[in-house]
Design a protein around this motif. Structure first.
Motif, PDB file in Angstrom:
ATOM      1  N   PHE A  28       2.993  13.515  -9.909  1.00  0.00           N
ATOM      2  CA  PHE A  28       4.048  14.498 -10.154  1.00  0.00           C
ATOM      3  C   PHE A  28       4.534  14.438 -11.600  1.00  0.00           C
ATOM      4  CE2 PHE A  28       5.253  14.161  -5.415  1.00  0.00           C
ATOM      5  CZ  PHE A  28       4.324  15.155  -5.099  1.00  0.00           C
ATOM      6  N   ILE A  29       4.667  13.222 -12.105  1.00  0.00           N
ATOM      7  CA  ILE A  29       5.154  13.072 -13.478  1.00  0.00           C
ATOM      8  C   ILE A  29       4.152  13.666 -14.470  1.00  0.00           C
ATOM      9  CG2 ILE A  29       5.675  11.384 -15.276  1.00  0.00           C
ATOM     10  CD1 ILE A  29       6.877   9.620 -13.102  1.00  0.00           C
ATOM     11  N   PHE A  30       2.846  13.303 -14.284  1.00  0.00           N
ATOM     12  CA  PHE A  30       1.829  13.820 -15.204  1.00  0.00           C
ATOM     13  C   PHE A  30       1.719  15.341 -15.106  1.00  0.00           C
ATOM     14  CE2 PHE A  30      -0.424   9.504 -14.868  1.00  0.00           C
ATOM     15  CZ  PHE A  30       0.307   9.032 -15.948  1.00  0.00           C
ATOM     16  N   THR A  31       1.784  15.872 -13.856  1.00  0.00           N
ATOM     17  CA  THR A  31       1.722  17.325 -13.695  1.00  0.00           C
ATOM     18  C   THR A  31       2.912  17.996 -14.364  1.00  0.00           C
ATOM     19  OG1 THR A  31       0.585  17.024 -11.568  1.00  0.00           O
ATOM     20  CG2 THR A  31       1.560  19.180 -12.005  1.00  0.00           C
ATOM     21  N   GLY A  32       4.084  17.418 -14.133  1.00  0.00           N
ATOM     22  CA  GLY A  32       5.274  17.980 -14.771  1.00  0.00           C
ATOM     23  C   GLY A  32       5.187  17.944 -16.271  1.00  0.00           C
ATOM     24  N   LEU A  33       4.698  16.808 -16.822  1.00  0.00           N
ATOM     25  CA  LEU A  33       4.556  16.712 -18.280  1.00  0.00           C
ATOM     26  C   LEU A  33       3.537  17.711 -18.802  1.00  0.00           C
ATOM     27  CD1 LEU A  33       4.634  12.825 -18.764  1.00  0.00           C
ATOM     28  CD2 LEU A  33       6.434  14.470 -19.310  1.00  0.00           C
ATOM     29  N   SER A  36       3.903   5.390  -5.507  1.00  0.00           N
ATOM     30  CA  SER A  36       3.856   5.294  -6.971  1.00  0.00           C
ATOM     31  C   SER A  36       2.790   6.219  -7.540  1.00  0.00           C
ATOM     32  CB  SER A  36       3.578   3.848  -7.371  1.00  0.00           C
ATOM     33  OG  SER A  36       3.445   3.734  -8.762  1.00  0.00           O
ATOM     34  N   SER A  37       1.622   6.285  -6.836  1.00  0.00           N
ATOM     35  CA  SER A  37       0.565   7.178  -7.300  1.00  0.00           C
ATOM     36  C   SER A  37       1.012   8.636  -7.242  1.00  0.00           C
ATOM     37  CB  SER A  37      -0.686   6.961  -6.441  1.00  0.00           C
ATOM     38  OG  SER A  37      -1.702   7.868  -6.808  1.00  0.00           O
ATOM     39  N   ALA A  48       0.828  -1.208   0.000  1.00  0.00           N
ATOM     40  CA  ALA A  48       0.000   0.000   0.000  1.00  0.00           C
ATOM     41  C   ALA A  48       0.861   1.256   0.000  1.00  0.00           C
ATOM     42  CB  ALA A  48      -0.928  -0.008   1.216  1.00  0.00           C
ATOM     43  N   GLU A  49       1.936   1.221   0.797  1.00  0.00           N
ATOM     44  CA  GLU A  49       2.832   2.377   0.829  1.00  0.00           C
ATOM     45  C   GLU A  49       3.513   2.588  -0.517  1.00  0.00           C
ATOM     46  OE1 GLU A  49       6.668   4.016   3.435  1.00  0.00           O
ATOM     47  OE2 GLU A  49       5.702   2.104   3.910  1.00  0.00           O
TER      48      GLU A  49
END
Length: 727
Positions: free
Chosen positions: A547-552, A541-542, A535-536
């Protein structure tokens, strides 16, 4: 016994020869270092190795140690391709070269490569003879590099000889070979390799069943000092000694200590072949002592090593050991989970036939305990294991054949005849093996299934002792059959056979149940911890994905805005360039118009002078005054003036508006006068353009100065430009 040592005998990798390159020749030294790194890599790039070796040979003098070193790397590139005939041909050419016989360390390297070729070509006697030549080499006195190089190759040659005797099932001959070698050793081996010779002799004597002599030789070997201690040599010494002590119950503590030390040393190196075997053997010791958690933890540590090394074979073997451990303790679903992992891992690697057969045999054992598998599926697993074992050309243990016989008798009744045939073939001539595995009980079951009741009854009554608690269910099978037939004599005999085993059997089952309950509790706790960790990990990962999607997304917006700004800038630059081109064209048109007017004015003046001369010469002969008056007016027509104003307005759109704002009473002629001043025309050029005299130009300047309110003495041109032109 011999199969547990198989993983120890992987072929050793090539090590680079000691270089004697001159430290002054930096170019050759750099090439040598590059070759050493590439040749020591376990995944050697054959093409690049060959190219660099050719480059190295081109920079060295033939007959020198450097040249032979480069040629060795070049030959190794063909060895990596397993082009052994080509390697032998090149070795023959090298041995005929001048200077070769003067370099014993170089000879050791080339002889080692030749012995390896013969070994892979299964010309084992030639390989052993060449290995013996390496051991007989004598280094040049005082040459420590050559001494170390020959010693290293001699130890590698002894390892190859050991492997040959093992794989050809001549362990007793191998033990005697090493005994003769250490009895009358060459000078170099007597100086620094006596421990190595005794280690190999003791190991082969243990495989040959000479337990007491093997123990004595191995103890003597470990009492000798280590000439040069490395992780690989320490692992070899400890694991070989453990394999000898495995058959000696009174040395079990020493065996466990040596295996722990071997595994500890094995972890220090990048990879040592056989470390997974050592972990498996130590895990079996833990399992026999009911130290289940330690056995499982050991295999998990092996998995960590395999994953770190990205070695699929290593990981598959660790999963296989975990499956065997769970199967032994009756946890069949967990055993099935790990054996399925094994089959998933072996699909991505080149698994040898011996391991593949063991995996199928383990899965067959597990599916015996689980519902949902058809007889055909079980037979397919067993047949695959049998095919792998036969093709691998490895001598099988009695237990493997015993399991195959059990399958054909207990699982496939319609093949009972084949099962009986197997029992008679494998155990009929081996009394000790038959006693160990209670073959008579299996024979009775097979005869009973074949309908040969009289022979089955006679066989059962002939059984004096049944000593296998693991196969207790065989007696139950026979008991249930003869209870149904009410054969009291056989029932009484089977009862007597069962009584000594019943208490042991019940204790074993009770112990297994307690251990299973403890394991399940520990497993549940671990599963809870794993779920929390999962879960952690999923949460992290979520977040990472967010962060990755926001950065992209922000990057895409930034790229879009940057692209839009860049397009706007390019558009403005194009508009500016177009405007500059337009202004340049208008300026050229104005200059052309002014130049044409000035040229026309010059012609008019010339005509006027000619007419004056004519009139003075022919007084009253002709009326020329009318002609002269027609040439005096302004040279700019209304159309030309409009064209001039339009072109000027495109160049200076605010000048006329500013002029009319400053001086509302200004005339059109004065506007033209100001426009020519703005265009930096002097008095002469203005007079010729407007077709007026210089005195008229001066008068216009005076009137314009007055209307604009400019003081006396100031420069009219500068003031007009300052008033009308923007900064």
């Amino acid at each position: 016994m011999k199969l547990i040592f198989f993983l120890l005998l992987y072929a050793s990798c090539f090590s680079s020869c000691t270089s004697r390159l001159s430290p002054k020749d930096t170019e050759i030294k750099a090439l040598s270092d590059s070759l050493k790194v590439r040749c020591n890599d376990r995944i050697m790039q054959t093409d690049s190795l060959r190219i660099e070796a050719e480059n190295f040979m081109a920079h060295t003098q033939p007959g020198t140690p450097e040249y032979f070193l480069a040629r060795q790397y070049y030959i190794n590139s063909y060895f990596n391709e397993k082009n052994f005939p080509r390697v032998l041909e090149m070795l023959d050419e090298t041995e005929r070269m001048p200077g070769y016989k003067d370099l014993p360390a170089t000879q050791a390297n080339y002889l080692y490569t030749r012995s390896r070729c013969y070994q892979f070509m299964q010309q084992y006697d030639k390989a052993i003879a060449i290995s013996r030549q390496i051991m007989d080499l004598v280094p040049t006195p005082g040459d420590t590099l050559a001494h170390e190089g020959i010693r290293t190759r001699a130890v590698g040659a002894m390892n190859n000889v050991n492997n040959i005797f093992y794989f050809t099932n001549r362990t007793d001959q191998g033990a005697e070979w090493f005994h003769r070698l250490r009895t009358n050793p060459p000078a170099l081996l007597d100086e620094c390799c006596r421990r190595d010779m005794m280690i190999f002799e003791g190991y082969l004597r243990g495989l040959a069943g000479q337990k007491e002599r093997a123990e004595a030789v191995m103890d003597s070997a470990h009492a000798l000092p280590v000439y040069r201690k490395t992780a690989e040599n320490t692992f070899r010494d400890c694991s070989f000694a453990a394999s000898v002590y495995y058959a000696l119950p009174h040395r079990k503590d020493d065996m466990e200590r040596l295996l722990k030390h071997a595994i500890s040393e094995g972890r220090k190196d990048r990879y040592i072949p056989g470390i997974n075997w050592a972990m498996s053997l130590l895990g079996n010791i833990y399992s026999r002592q009911n130290r289940f958690q330690e056995a499982v933890q050991l295999q998990y540590q092996g998995l960590e090593i395999g994953l770190r090394l990205q070695d699929n074979v290593f990981c598959a073997r660790c999963y296989h050991e975990l499956s065997n451990l769970y199967y032994k303790w009756g946890m069949y679903p967990q055993a099935q989970y790990y054996i399925d992992k094994v089959f998933a891992w072996q699909e991505n690697t080149n698994t040898n036939l011996k391991d593949k057969g063991a995996y199928h045999l383990t899965k067959w054992s597990i599916v015996q305990k689980l519902p949902g598998y058809r007889r055909e599926e079980r037979l397919k697993l067993l047949a695959t294991a049998d095919s792998c074992f036969l093709l691998s050309e490895i001598k099988q243990t009695a237990q493997t054949h015993f399991y195959k016989a059990i399958d054909r008798i207990m699982i496939l009744p319609y093949e009972s005849a084949k099962g009986l045939e197997d029992i008679e073939r494998y155990y009929g001539s081996n009394t000790s093996t038959a006693s160990d595995y209670n073959v008579e009980a299996l024979r009775a079951i097979a005869l009973f299934r074949l309908g040969r009741d009289a022979e089955a009854r006679k066989t059962i009554l002939a059984i004096k002792k049944y000593n296998s608690t693991d196969s207790y269910h065989f007696l139950d099978t026979l008991m249930s059959h003869y209870i149904h037939r009410e054969d009291n004599a056989v029932i009484a005999h089977l009862t007597r056979l069962r009584e000594p085993l019943l208490q042991v059997y019940l204790e074993q089952k009770t112990r297994e149940a307690v251990v299973e309950a403890d394991i399940r509790y520990q497993t549940e706790q671990k599963e809870k911890e794993n779920r929390l960790l999962s879960a952690e990990v999923e949460l992290k990962s979520s977040r990472l994905q967010t962060f990755i999607f926001t950065g992209l997304f922000l990057l895409a917006i930034g790229v879009g805005i940057g692209g839009w700004l860049w397009m706007r800038l390019r558009l403005k630059e194009r508009e500016k360039l177009f405007s500059q081109q337009q202004l340049h064209e208008q300026s050229q048109r104005l200059q052309q118009l002014i130049a044409s007017r000035q040229e026309l004015n010059n012609r008019n003046e010339e005509l006027l002078r000619q007419l004056v001369d004519i009139q003075a010469t022919h007084d009253k002969t002709c009326d020329l005054e009318h002609v002269m008056e027609s040439l005096q007016p302004c040279l700019l027509t209304n159309r030309e003036e409009e064209q001039f104003r339009t072109a000027f307005a495109s160049l200076y759109p605010t000048v006329l508006h500013s002029l009319r704002s400053i001086c509302p009473r200004i005339t059109r002629t004065e506007e033209l006068f100001c426009m020519l001043i703005v265009l930096k025309q002097n008095n002469e050029e203005i007079s010729r353009t407007l077709g007026i005299t210089r005195s008229s130009v001066l008068k216009n300047r005076y009137r314009l100065r007055t209307k604009l309110g400019l003081p006396e003495g100031c420069d009219l041109d500068s003031e007009v430009r300052a008033l009308l032109l923007p900064e």
